[in-house]
Design an enzyme around this catalytic site. Structure first.
Site, PDB file in Angstrom:
ATOM      1  N   GLN A   2     -12.152 -30.833  24.367  1.00  0.00           N
ATOM      2  CA  GLN A   2     -13.381 -30.885  25.161  1.00  0.00           C
ATOM      3  C   GLN A   2     -14.621 -31.048  24.282  1.00  0.00           C
ATOM      4  OE1 GLN A   2     -12.062 -27.292  27.690  1.00  0.00           O
ATOM      5  NE2 GLN A   2     -13.293 -28.502  29.096  1.00  0.00           N
ATOM      6  N   CYS A  18     -13.957 -26.964  35.680  1.00  0.00           N
ATOM      7  CA  CYS A  18     -13.734 -27.411  34.306  1.00  0.00           C
ATOM      8  C   CYS A  18     -15.053 -27.897  33.741  1.00  0.00           C
ATOM      9  CB  CYS A  18     -12.699 -28.538  34.278  1.00  0.00           C
ATOM     10  SG  CYS A  18     -12.324 -29.103  32.609  1.00  0.00           S
ATOM     11  N   LEU A  19     -15.386 -27.466  32.522  1.00  0.00           N
ATOM     12  CA  LEU A  19     -16.642 -27.874  31.896  1.00  0.00           C
ATOM     13  C   LEU A  19     -16.672 -29.389  31.667  1.00  0.00           C
ATOM     14  CD1 LEU A  19     -16.957 -24.910  29.375  1.00  0.00           C
ATOM     15  CD2 LEU A  19     -18.329 -25.278  31.457  1.00  0.00           C
ATOM     16  N   GLY A  39     -13.035 -20.515  29.089  1.00  0.00           N
ATOM     17  CA  GLY A  39     -12.020 -21.107  28.230  1.00  0.00           C
ATOM     18  C   GLY A  39     -12.530 -22.437  27.722  1.00  0.00           C
ATOM     19  N   HIS A  60      -4.510 -23.702  32.264  1.00  0.00           N
ATOM     20  CA  HIS A  60      -5.530 -24.760  32.347  1.00  0.00           C
ATOM     21  C   HIS A  60      -5.822 -25.328  30.944  1.00  0.00           C
ATOM     22  CE1 HIS A  60      -9.639 -26.175  34.020  1.00  0.00           C
ATOM     23  NE2 HIS A  60      -9.804 -26.281  32.705  1.00  0.00           N
ATOM     24  N   GLU A  61      -5.927 -24.425  29.945  1.00  0.00           N
ATOM     25  CA  GLU A  61      -6.247 -24.869  28.571  1.00  0.00           C
ATOM     26  C   GLU A  61      -5.062 -25.594  27.917  1.00  0.00           C
ATOM     27  OE1 GLU A  61      -9.221 -24.877  28.124  1.00  0.00           O
ATOM     28  OE2 GLU A  61      -9.833 -23.280  29.487  1.00  0.00           O
ATOM     29  N   HIS A 115      -5.004 -29.038  29.020  1.00  0.00           N
ATOM     30  CA  HIS A 115      -5.983 -29.879  28.306  1.00  0.00           C
ATOM     31  C   HIS A 115      -5.399 -30.471  27.023  1.00  0.00           C
ATOM     32  CE1 HIS A 115      -9.907 -29.887  30.219  1.00  0.00           C
ATOM     33  NE2 HIS A 115      -9.938 -28.571  30.346  1.00  0.00           N
TER      34      HIS A 115
HETATM   35  O1  GNR Z   1     -15.008 -21.883  32.703  1.00  0.00           O
HETATM   36  C1  GNR Z   1     -13.945 -22.179  33.268  1.00  0.00           C
HETATM   37  N1  GNR Z   1     -13.565 -21.491  34.369  1.00  0.00           N
HETATM   38  C2  GNR Z   1     -12.304 -21.601  34.959  1.00  0.00           C
HETATM   39  C3  GNR Z   1     -12.123 -21.053  36.226  1.00  0.00           C
HETATM   40  C4  GNR Z   1     -10.895 -21.123  36.843  1.00  0.00           C
HETATM   41  C5  GNR Z   1      -9.835 -21.718  36.190  1.00  0.00           C
HETATM   42  C6  GNR Z   1     -10.005 -22.281  34.934  1.00  0.00           C
HETATM   43  C7  GNR Z   1     -11.234 -22.216  34.315  1.00  0.00           C
HETATM   44  S1  GNR Z   1     -11.443 -22.878  32.730  1.00  0.00           S
HETATM   45  C8  GNR Z   1     -13.128 -23.304  32.758  1.00  0.00           C
HETATM   46  C9  GNR Z   1     -13.603 -23.813  31.415  1.00  0.00           C
HETATM   47  C10 GNR Z   1     -12.854 -25.061  31.026  1.00  0.00           C
HETATM   48  O2  GNR Z   1     -13.083 -26.158  31.460  1.00  0.00           O
HETATM   49  N2  GNR Z   1     -11.847 -24.900  30.201  1.00  0.00           N
HETATM   50  O3  GNR Z   1     -11.089 -25.963  29.858  1.00  0.00           O
HETATM   51 NI    NI Z   2     -11.210 -27.341  31.536  1.00  0.00          NI
END
Ligand code: GNR
Ligand code: NI
Length: 172
Positions: free
Chosen positions: A51, A94-95, A46, A136-137, A140
């Site tokens: 980001q 999270c990246l 995601g 999660h997104e 953000h």
């Molecule tokens: O790549 C991602 N893996 C992930 C694993 C578990 C819960 C959420 C994520 S999102 C993350 C990529 C990212 O930072 N998206 O904002």
């Molecule tokens: Ni993230």
């Protein structure tokens, strides 16, 4: 299409509440293509526009299994319109917080409204990993990071580690 740079903690832009998109036009479609390329390259499942330092409410996701065909999803102005009482725990990463992982509890299922890449209003029911990633997104684009769901002790420890690393970089 182009690869974009992913910003990381402690970049203050990760705390912005992003702006809604008024019209899904070619600029937004090109942005989503760049986001997908950047996400697959990372690799991640995601990515929110903030980001890559674009403060718009735009998200891409591919929560398909590695051995299956790619399932790129493009979501504009996504919103959780319903969430289950029942929760699940997933190990999240999270990246923008590289190499840190922790378990987060969130609603197991949710319904999300969004505009697709043509601007059409859509809804989707999410469960499993997709439910976690979409939440999660959407966090953000509201300036919220997964570490905000952890204890203050754990969060402060991570924030401090990244602040220290950034300071070292600026001196070196
Ligand atoms: O790549 C991602 N893996 C992930 C694993 C578990 C819960 C959420 C994520 S999102 C993350 C990529 C990212 O930072 N998206 O904002
Ligand atoms: Ni993230």
């Amino acid at each position: 299409m182009a690869l974009r740079t992913i910003i990381t903690l402690p970049d203050p832009r990760l705390r912005l509440v992003c702006d809604p998109v008024a019209t899904v036009d070619d600029t937004i479609r090109a942005l989503m293509d760049d986001m997908l390329e950047t996400m697959y390259d990372a690799p991640g499942i995601g990515l929110a526009a903030i980001q890559i330092a674009v403060a718009k409410r735009v998200v891409v996701i591919d929560a398909s299994r590695e051995e299956d065909a790619r399932q790129p999803m493009r979501l504009v102005n996504p919103q959780v319109v319903w969430a289950s009482e029942e929760t699940s725990v997933y190990e999240e990463g999270c990246l923008s917080i590289p190499e840190y992982f922790a378990e987060v509890e969130r609603p197991s299922r949710c319904k999300v409204s969004y505009l697709d890449e043509t601007g059409k209003p859509c809804e989707m029911d999410c469960e499993g990993l997709l439910a976690t990633v979409v939440q999660h997104e959407i966090d953000h684009i509201n300036g919220v990071l997964f570490i905000d769901h952890l204890s203050k002790l754990k969060r402060d420890r991570v924030v401090k580690k990244f602040a220290k690393a950034a300071k070292r970089e600026s001196v070196a």
